[in-house]
Design an enzyme around this catalytic site. Structure first.
Site, PDB file in Angstrom:
ATOM      1  N   GLU A 206       0.890  -1.139   0.019  1.00 28.74           N
ATOM      2  CA  GLU A 206       0.070   0.076   0.059  1.00 28.74           C
ATOM      3  C   GLU A 206       1.009   1.328   0.140  1.00 28.74           C
ATOM      4  O   GLU A 206       0.337   2.524  -0.401  1.00 28.74           O
ATOM      5  CB  GLU A 206      -0.916  -0.086   1.160  1.00 28.74           C
ATOM      6  CG  GLU A 206      -2.341   0.531   0.938  1.00 28.74           C
ATOM      7  CD  GLU A 206      -3.356   0.477   2.006  1.00 28.74           C
ATOM      8  OE1 GLU A 206      -2.916   0.218   3.220  1.00 28.74           O
ATOM      9  OE2 GLU A 206      -4.508   0.637   1.845  1.00 28.74           O
TER      10      GLU A 206
ATOM     11  N   LYS B 133     -13.744   1.504  -4.263  1.00 25.18           N
ATOM     12  CA  LYS B 133     -14.594   1.985  -3.345  1.00 25.18           C
ATOM     13  C   LYS B 133     -15.994   2.821  -4.184  1.00 25.18           C
ATOM     14  O   LYS B 133     -16.810   2.452  -4.082  1.00 25.18           O
ATOM     15  CB  LYS B 133     -14.164   2.885  -2.163  1.00 25.18           C
ATOM     16  CG  LYS B 133     -13.216   2.210  -1.273  1.00 25.18           C
ATOM     17  CD  LYS B 133     -12.787   3.120  -0.066  1.00 25.18           C
ATOM     18  CE  LYS B 133     -11.960   2.673   0.854  1.00 25.18           C
ATOM     19  NZ  LYS B 133     -11.157   3.320   1.572  1.00 25.18           N
TER      20      LYS B 133
ATOM     21  N   HIS C 112       6.301 -27.088  -0.869  1.00 27.68           N
ATOM     22  CA  HIS C 112       5.619 -27.800  -1.853  1.00 27.68           C
ATOM     23  C   HIS C 112       4.537 -27.296  -2.627  1.00 27.68           C
ATOM     24  O   HIS C 112       3.333 -27.694  -2.943  1.00 27.68           O
ATOM     25  CB  HIS C 112       4.853 -28.729  -0.781  1.00 27.68           C
ATOM     26  CG  HIS C 112       5.733 -29.650   0.093  1.00 27.68           C
ATOM     27  ND1 HIS C 112       6.253 -31.111  -0.180  1.00 27.68           N
ATOM     28  CD2 HIS C 112       6.962 -29.234   0.943  1.00 27.68           C
ATOM     29  CE1 HIS C 112       7.255 -31.351   0.583  1.00 27.68           C
ATOM     30  NE2 HIS C 112       7.775 -30.133   1.079  1.00 27.68           N
TER      31      HIS C 112
HETATM   32  O1  PA5 Z   1      -2.986   1.821   6.063  1.00 27.15           O
HETATM   33  C1  PA5 Z   1      -4.084   2.145   5.822  1.00 27.15           C
HETATM   34  O2  PA5 Z   1      -4.223   3.530   5.848  1.00 27.15           O
HETATM   35  C2  PA5 Z   1      -5.404   1.546   5.537  1.00 27.15           C
HETATM   36  O3  PA5 Z   1      -5.103   0.330   5.236  1.00 27.15           O
HETATM   37  C3  PA5 Z   1      -6.298   1.586   6.602  1.00 27.15           C
HETATM   38  O4  PA5 Z   1      -5.942   1.143   7.888  1.00 27.15           O
HETATM   39  C4  PA5 Z   1      -7.728   0.886   6.179  1.00 27.15           C
HETATM   40  O5  PA5 Z   1      -8.191   1.274   5.179  1.00 27.15           O
HETATM   41  C5  PA5 Z   1      -8.721   0.984   7.241  1.00 27.15           C
HETATM   42  O6  PA5 Z   1      -9.099   2.462   7.476  1.00 27.15           O
HETATM   43  P1  PA5 Z   1      -9.779   2.986   8.718  1.00 27.15           P
HETATM   44  O7  PA5 Z   1      -8.940   2.621   9.932  1.00 27.15           O
HETATM   45  O8  PA5 Z   1     -10.119   4.305   8.393  1.00 27.15           O
HETATM   46  O9  PA5 Z   1     -11.105   2.267   8.706  1.00 27.15           O
END
Ligand code: PA5
Length: 424
Positions: A278, A414, A299
């Protein structure tokens, strides 16, 4: 604490040739400059974490611990993976803990939700809902349903002691709802993004409820902060790793497989994939992070690593001292012909498998291997490792001029989903 070894990595550039670039990035990081600099709260967090909130986490955890046959942790991404990685790494997969943790709010699967609902029906439940934005659909949907289930079971008043929200300190839907319902709330700092938040209340509260020594985790972070204070590429293991990844990508390796030989580290692989994927996978750039648990995956994916297209390098995340060990027994009849291993420690066998595999992948498979070695799988090492990877991730992203702290790509699914769901 974490040893870096690039002697099996076939690096064609000298790591230290990146020193000037890395020093500049390091200085910018500490000065809170550079892309995404409003999300650099994690850098000083080991020294500057909120001690009052930390004490409150311990207190609340102590209070709810005895009630918690099941701890439900409702969150996704950075609001989920760190706690799960820590619990599995530190306590193992079949610990004797009387509290069982179930992670929820990270999927839309109807079967998953309904099975958890049935499973917790006759169990005493504590629910920690975690969402920084407070609007993440997977989490919000699961939370509404769990809230109703718990209110029906315990009544609204009792839910005030059983539901805890971890979210933004002052705004957002979840914060408003928690205030209205009178839930205990914990804060996700403004300047720390989800995937850098495991050592905030996001991870610490569930870990404390599970009986994990969260002070030792914080101490590990402090040690890592101190060990990584100098950007010298001759000694800074996190920065050496960050640069080695860049060099390997320059050599055409677009995928990195984080390999563990400990099943209880599998979720660390998931957490690490989120952190790097990410953070780095944007602007058409980045190394694809994937993970594997050997021997299990020898495996399966092992075939590809050894013999498939030469697109990847491995990063072995090794553990020096296992949490438990034992000796392989003698058998009088030896029908299975396994007596050659009698009296050998189980961990020794695992380490020999690792040694043999490294040689196979490196020498015959021509696959570069970076080796990172952790001393053990305890709390201190977990805290150290997280901070180590935070630093490595930020440096490696900045080396290709990427903002490590946003995730614009995640918004696309989203938008489409909301359209299909009829959200205004
Ligand atoms: O690393 C990040 O910012 C994302 O993976 C968020 O943690 C994830 O989208 C969850 O978001 P939130 O805590 O606002 O629900």
């Amino acid at each position: 604490m974490i040893q870096f070894d690039s002697t099996h990595a076939f690096l064609k550039e000298d790591i230290t040739s990146y020193q000037d670039q890395v020093t500049k990035i390091h200085e910018a990081l500490l000065a809170k400059e550079g892309k995404g600099n409003d999300f650099l709260g994690w850098v000083e967090w080991p020294n500057q974490y909120d001690k009052e909130e930390f004490e409150r986490i311990l207190k609340v955890a102590e209070k709810v611990k005895d009630k918690a046959e099941v701890l439900l942790v409702c969150g996704i991404g950075g609001s989920y993976l760190g706690a799960r990685a820590a619990i599995e790494m530190i306590q193992g997969l079949y610990s004797q803990n009387k509290t069982e943790v179930i992670f929820i709010g990270n999927t839309f699967s109807s079967t998953y939700f309904k099975q958890v609902e049935a499973y917790i029906q006759n169990k005493s439940v504590i629910l920690n809902v975690i969402s920084k934005s407070g609007t993440t659909t997977e989490t919000a949907m699961a939370f509404r349903m769990l809230k109703q289930i718990m209110e029906n079971k315990y009544g609204k008043e009792e839910c005030k002691t059983r539901i805890i929200a971890t979210t933004d300190k002052s705004r957002g839907t979840l914060k408003d709802l928690a205030t209205k319902e009178g839930y205990e709330t914990f804060v996700i700092p403004d300047d720390i993004g989800g995937r850098y938040s495991v050592t905030t209340a996001v991870g610490l509260l569930p870990l404390a409820i599970m009986g994990i020594d969260i002070k030792a985790i914080m101490d590990g972070g402090i040690q890592a902060y101190n060990d990584l204070a100098n950007p010298d590429l001759k000694t800074n293991a996190a920065y050496q790793y960050a640069v080695a990844r860049r060099i390997l990508q320059n050599q055409g390796k677009d995928a990195e497989m984080l390999v563990t030989y400990e099943p209880q580290m599998t979720m660390v692989g998931e957490w690490w994939k989120q952190l790097f994927g990410e953070s780095e996978g944007k602007d058409g750039l980045g190394v694809l992070p994937c993970s594997a648990t050997f021997s299990t995956d020898l495996h399966s994916l092992g075939q590809f690593v050894q013999d498939g297209k030469k697109v990847l390098f491995e990063t072995l995340l090794l553990v020096e001292h296992p949490t438990m060990d034992g000796l392989f027994p003698h058998d009088e009849e030896n029908m299975d012909n396994m007596n050659y291993l009698e009296n050998k420690s189980l961990d020794w066998v695992n380490k020999m498998a690792c040694k043999g595999t490294l040689e196979a992948h490196e020498v015959t498979g021509n696959v570069p291997n970076i080796i990172l070695t952790l001393p053990d799988m305890k709390e201190f090492s977990f805290g150290y490792m997280c901070y180590f990877f935070f630093r490595a991730c930020a440096i490696t992203c900045y080396l290709i001029d990427i903002n490590p702290f946003n995730q614009p790509g995640v918004e696309v699914y989203k938008k489409n989903m909301f359209k299909l769901l009829g959200k205004n």
